[in-house]
Design a protein around this motif. Sequence first.
Motif, mmCIF file in Angstrom:
data_model
loop_
_atom_site.group_PDB
_atom_site.id
_atom_site.type_symbol
_atom_site.label_atom_id
_atom_site.label_comp_id
_atom_site.label_asym_id
_atom_site.label_seq_id
_atom_site.Cartn_x
_atom_site.Cartn_y
_atom_site.Cartn_z
ATOM 1 N N SER A 199 130.242 88.631 -45.891
ATOM 2 C CA SER A 199 131.068 89.648 -46.539
ATOM 3 C C SER A 199 130.177 90.782 -47.030
ATOM 4 O O SER A 199 129.037 90.578 -47.439
ATOM 5 C CB SER A 199 131.857 89.047 -47.703
ATOM 6 O OG SER A 199 130.994 88.677 -48.753
ATOM 7 N N THR A 200 130.699 92.011 -46.982
ATOM 8 C CA THR A 200 129.907 93.179 -47.351
ATOM 9 C C THR A 200 129.443 93.100 -48.799
ATOM 10 O O THR A 200 128.277 93.372 -49.106
ATOM 11 C CB THR A 200 130.724 94.463 -47.130
ATOM 12 O OG1 THR A 200 131.124 94.534 -45.753
ATOM 13 C CG2 THR A 200 129.910 95.696 -47.475
ATOM 14 N N SER A 201 130.343 92.738 -49.717
ATOM 15 C CA SER A 201 129.959 92.690 -51.127
ATOM 16 C C SER A 201 128.894 91.624 -51.374
ATOM 17 O O SER A 201 127.972 91.837 -52.165
ATOM 18 C CB SER A 201 131.185 92.447 -52.004
ATOM 19 O OG SER A 201 131.872 91.279 -51.610
ATOM 20 N N ARG A 202 129.011 90.484 -50.706
ATOM 21 C CA ARG A 202 127.990 89.425 -50.872
ATOM 22 C C ARG A 202 126.642 89.905 -50.333
ATOM 23 O O ARG A 202 125.592 89.687 -50.956
ATOM 24 C CB ARG A 202 128.452 88.168 -50.149
ATOM 25 C CG ARG A 202 127.390 87.075 -49.956
ATOM 26 C CD ARG A 202 127.035 86.344 -51.241
ATOM 27 N NE ARG A 202 126.087 85.272 -50.946
ATOM 28 C CZ ARG A 202 126.434 84.039 -50.584
ATOM 29 N NH1 ARG A 202 127.709 83.717 -50.477
ATOM 30 N NH2 ARG A 202 125.514 83.127 -50.339
ATOM 31 N N ALA A 207 121.195 91.666 -51.613
ATOM 32 C CA ALA A 207 120.116 92.638 -51.397
ATOM 33 C C ALA A 207 119.647 93.229 -52.720
ATOM 34 O O ALA A 207 118.446 93.371 -52.968
ATOM 35 C CB ALA A 207 120.584 93.734 -50.451
ATOM 36 N N TRP A 208 120.601 93.576 -53.600
ATOM 37 C CA TRP A 208 120.231 94.174 -54.883
ATOM 38 C C TRP A 208 119.505 93.175 -55.774
ATOM 39 O O TRP A 208 118.550 93.533 -56.477
ATOM 40 C CB TRP A 208 121.477 94.708 -55.580
ATOM 41 C CG TRP A 208 122.068 95.902 -54.879
ATOM 42 C CD1 TRP A 208 121.393 96.833 -54.148
ATOM 43 C CD2 TRP A 208 123.441 96.273 -54.845
ATOM 44 N NE1 TRP A 208 122.265 97.767 -53.647
ATOM 45 C CE2 TRP A 208 123.531 97.452 -54.057
ATOM 46 C CE3 TRP A 208 124.609 95.746 -55.391
ATOM 47 C CZ2 TRP A 208 124.726 98.101 -53.819
ATOM 48 C CZ3 TRP A 208 125.805 96.390 -55.143
ATOM 49 C CH2 TRP A 208 125.870 97.544 -54.367
ATOM 50 N N VAL A 214 115.107 88.464 -57.706
ATOM 51 C CA VAL A 214 115.980 87.364 -58.131
ATOM 52 C C VAL A 214 116.621 86.720 -56.910
ATOM 53 O O VAL A 214 117.167 87.419 -56.048
ATOM 54 C CB VAL A 214 117.070 87.867 -59.097
ATOM 55 C CG1 VAL A 214 118.024 86.736 -59.462
ATOM 56 C CG2 VAL A 214 116.443 88.464 -60.334
ATOM 57 N N ARG A 215 116.557 85.421 -56.841
ATOM 58 C CA ARG A 215 117.169 84.695 -55.731
ATOM 59 C C ARG A 215 118.023 83.550 -56.268
ATOM 60 O O ARG A 215 117.581 82.405 -56.330
ATOM 61 C CB ARG A 215 116.106 84.170 -54.763
ATOM 62 C CG ARG A 215 115.293 85.271 -54.110
ATOM 63 C CD ARG A 215 114.379 84.764 -53.027
ATOM 64 N NE ARG A 215 113.616 85.838 -52.421
ATOM 65 C CZ ARG A 215 114.085 86.655 -51.466
ATOM 66 N NH1 ARG A 215 115.314 86.477 -51.028
ATOM 67 N NH2 ARG A 215 113.325 87.612 -50.975
ATOM 68 N N PRO A 216 119.259 83.848 -56.666
ATOM 69 C CA PRO A 216 120.136 82.781 -57.165
ATOM 70 C C PRO A 216 120.588 81.880 -56.025
ATOM 71 O O PRO A 216 120.435 82.213 -54.845
ATOM 72 C CB PRO A 216 121.315 83.555 -57.761
ATOM 73 C CG PRO A 216 121.357 84.810 -56.958
ATOM 74 C CD PRO A 216 119.921 85.150 -56.640
ATOM 75 N N VAL A 217 121.150 80.758 -56.385
ATOM 76 C CA VAL A 217 121.667 79.802 -55.400
ATOM 77 C C VAL A 217 123.188 79.918 -55.380
ATOM 78 O O VAL A 217 123.849 79.743 -56.402
ATOM 79 C CB VAL A 217 121.248 78.366 -55.767
ATOM 80 C CG1 VAL A 217 121.853 77.375 -54.770
ATOM 81 C CG2 VAL A 217 119.730 78.246 -55.796
ATOM 82 N N PHE A 218 123.739 80.245 -54.220
ATOM 83 C CA PHE A 218 125.192 80.270 -54.058
ATOM 84 C C PHE A 218 125.607 78.912 -53.505
ATOM 85 O O PHE A 218 125.543 78.666 -52.307
ATOM 86 C CB PHE A 218 125.611 81.387 -53.106
ATOM 87 C CG PHE A 218 125.393 82.766 -53.656
ATOM 88 C CD1 PHE A 218 126.379 83.388 -54.412
ATOM 89 C CD2 PHE A 218 124.211 83.450 -53.415
ATOM 90 C CE1 PHE A 218 126.186 84.665 -54.922
ATOM 91 C CE2 PHE A 218 124.007 84.725 -53.920
ATOM 92 C CZ PHE A 218 124.998 85.337 -54.681
ATOM 93 N N ASP A 219 126.004 78.014 -54.406
ATOM 94 C CA ASP A 219 126.304 76.651 -53.961
ATOM 95 C C ASP A 219 127.799 76.403 -53.789
ATOM 96 O O ASP A 219 128.204 75.309 -53.384
ATOM 97 C CB ASP A 219 125.701 75.622 -54.920
ATOM 98 C CG ASP A 219 126.272 75.703 -56.327
ATOM 99 O OD1 ASP A 219 127.066 76.628 -56.592
ATOM 100 O OD2 ASP A 219 125.930 74.840 -57.155
ATOM 101 N N THR A 220 128.639 77.393 -54.101
ATOM 102 C CA THR A 220 130.073 77.284 -53.887
ATOM 103 C C THR A 220 130.557 78.548 -53.199
ATOM 104 O O THR A 220 130.217 79.649 -53.625
ATOM 105 C CB THR A 220 130.831 77.106 -55.219
ATOM 106 O OG1 THR A 220 130.334 75.955 -55.899
ATOM 107 C CG2 THR A 220 132.328 76.945 -54.976
ATOM 108 N N SER A 221 131.325 78.398 -52.143
ATOM 109 C CA SER A 221 131.809 79.556 -51.399
ATOM 110 C C SER A 221 133.328 79.625 -51.456
ATOM 111 O O SER A 221 134.012 78.603 -51.291
ATOM 112 C CB SER A 221 131.359 79.477 -49.927
ATOM 113 O OG SER A 221 131.811 80.595 -49.199
ATOM 114 N N VAL A 222 133.853 80.813 -51.726
ATOM 115 C CA VAL A 222 135.296 81.048 -51.756
ATOM 116 C C VAL A 222 135.599 82.251 -50.875
ATOM 117 O O VAL A 222 134.698 82.984 -50.479
ATOM 118 C CB VAL A 222 135.795 81.298 -53.199
ATOM 119 C CG1 VAL A 222 135.609 80.058 -54.053
ATOM 120 C CG2 VAL A 222 135.074 82.487 -53.826
ATOM 121 N N THR A 223 136.867 82.462 -50.567
ATOM 122 C CA THR A 223 137.226 83.537 -49.645
ATOM 123 C C THR A 223 137.579 84.840 -50.335
ATOM 124 O O THR A 223 137.673 85.871 -49.680
ATOM 125 C CB THR A 223 138.410 83.111 -48.760
ATOM 126 O OG1 THR A 223 139.531 82.777 -49.603
ATOM 127 C CG2 THR A 223 138.042 81.916 -47.899
#
Length: 300
Positions: A199-202, A207-208, A214-223
């Motif tokens: 997704s563009t926003s993700r 990137a920002w 900063v490198r957070p962990v995205f462990d849950t994905s939603v639509t």
Amino acid sequence: MTLDDLRVFTAACRAGSLSAAARDLSCTQSAVSQHVKRLERELGLSLLERHTRGVVPTPAGRMLNAAVTEGLGCIDHALRRIEEVARAEGGSVRVTTGATTVRHFMAAAVVDFRRRFPRASLEFQTETSSRGCFDALAAGGVDLAWITLRPATHAIEQHPVVEIPWSLAVSATDPLAAKASLEPADLQDARLIGLPQNSTSRLQLSAWLAESGVRPVFDTSVTDWDTAILLAELGLGHAVVPALPAWSGPGHPDLRLIPIPALPALTAGWAVRHWDDLSPLALAFAELVAHRCGAQTVLP
């Protein structure tokens, strides 16, 4: 070579397989194959590479697909404009966007549009990504696309409408809920709820954050963002989301949105094939949405 040959060919390129194109066009796979073969015989070149998982256009196929998509889109758009002229203000406006965008950005504009043009219709086509919206525009199936703006392409015009700051959504009982604001560094190693990776926003958010180290962990994905907000409000995680007005106030008593002012705001707006070619109805709807969003410098 016929228009049907070209339409079927672009459908095969878009779907990525002959069988999927056949389903989209409500015909047989053999019929799709015959259309493509007729084009290849006439041009003397292979247009599609066949693989076990589907088809991909050859270099010649990519050139033809780009030209045909642009040309057929112009033809379809012109036909709709002619129909609208014949029906005066009884035409339609076709909009493609995400599943929750209408509620957040367009609800008031839809009411305004209905009052001004009672004979006109609004048709919304839901896509799961800005890429899907771009494809719908390029194919000529819609007039307007509401998207998270991305790097411009030569075939699609983008018009910014509203900038939305980022915030961290947390439950009111979360230890972070009392903070007045956050820095990107506060998200280091955080486990976040996020949209799909394509997704563009993700992509922009990742990137920002990466620029800030900063490198957070995205462990849950939603639509969609609404689902992310729901999970955060229930205390099932944190979500970096655009601070939309609908999520503030009495409607979400258990939710807190903590600003992250150092992150560049997310820009949302309209994507169109050619702004000057929009029908009066489509232009009116686009301007109503911009007005309701409180845009400062929005439309040409």
